[in-house]
Design a protein around this motif. Sequence first.
Motif, PDB file in Angstrom:
ATOM      1  N   ASP A 134     -21.861 -24.171 -41.351  1.00  0.00           N
ATOM      2  CA  ASP A 134     -22.691 -24.000 -40.152  1.00  0.00           C
ATOM      3  C   ASP A 134     -23.977 -24.814 -40.233  1.00  0.00           C
ATOM      4  N   ASP A 203     -15.586 -20.784 -34.855  1.00  0.00           N
ATOM      5  CA  ASP A 203     -16.765 -21.092 -34.039  1.00  0.00           C
ATOM      6  C   ASP A 203     -16.356 -21.623 -32.675  1.00  0.00           C
ATOM      7  N   GLY A 234     -17.391 -17.838 -37.497  1.00  0.00           N
ATOM      8  CA  GLY A 234     -16.693 -18.621 -38.510  1.00  0.00           C
ATOM      9  C   GLY A 234     -16.288 -17.788 -39.710  1.00  0.00           C
TER      10      GLY A 234
END
Length: 263
Positions: A134, A203, A234
Motif C-alpha cells: 500500500d 484494493d 488488501g
Amino acid sequence: MASAAVLAPAVLGLTYLGGAAYSVLMFAAAALFLWEWFKITGIGVSSGAALTGFASLSALAVLVFFGFPLAGLAVLLAGVASAYALLRFQRSARWCLEGILYSGFALYSLLLVREGEHGLLFSFFLLIVVWATDIFAYFTGRALGGPKLWKRVSPKKTWSGAIGGLVIATLFGGGIAYFSGARNVAAWTALALALSVVSQGGDLLESAIKRRFDVKDSSQLIPGHGGIMDRIDGLVAAAIAAVVAGLAFGGTLDDPISGFGLS
C-alpha cells in the motif's frame, strides 16, 4: 500519519499477544468491515438480515477461538442462508449475502493464520507485506506517474505504483524471512510476491464496489484514512488467499500455513 502512528503499534502489539486480544481485534475489524459494506450498498444495518450477519461473525470468532474452526465455518454459512431467507430470496439480496460471506471469510482467515507453528511470524509477515504494498504503491505512483492501472475503477492508481509496491513488498517479505532465521527464504519471498498481487486485487475490488455505489470512502472512522474497508481491503484478500492456498497445498485447519512447507 497520526492515525497510522496510533493504529499500527496497536495492531502489531495485539497480534503479538495473540489469544483473546487478537481474536477481539479481528472480530472488531470484521464487524466494522461488514457495517461499512452495508452502508455502502444501502442495506439497513438494523435489519434482520444485517443483524444475522453480525451474529454469525460473533459465533464464528468464538468457535474458532475455542478450537472449532469447521463449526465456525458451518455457522457462517447457516447465517448466510438465514439472511437470504429473511430477505425472501430476492435477487437484490446478493449484496447482503456477499458482504456477510466476505467479512466472515476474512475473519476466519485472519484468525487461522495466527495459529500453528509459524502463526506469529506469518501474521507479521502478512501485515508487513500488505502495508509495504500500500505505502510504496502510493509513493511510487505519485513520484513516477504514468499509465493508469484500471482507470474506470480507480482513476489514481498507476502501473508504476502497482509495480513499485509489488517490488518493495517482495523485498520486505524476503527480508523478514531472512532476519527471522527462516531456512526457506526463497519460498517466503515468492509467497510475499503472490500476496502482494492479491492485496492489490483486494484494493481494486473495494474500489469497484465504491464506484458502483458512487461512494468515495467506506466511512470516516479513521481520520485521514477513511474507513476500515479502505485500510484492510488488501489485507483481507491476502489472508483469504493465504488460507485457501495453504489448505490446497496440504495444510490443516489448525495450521493452514503448514501447507506452504515454510521453515
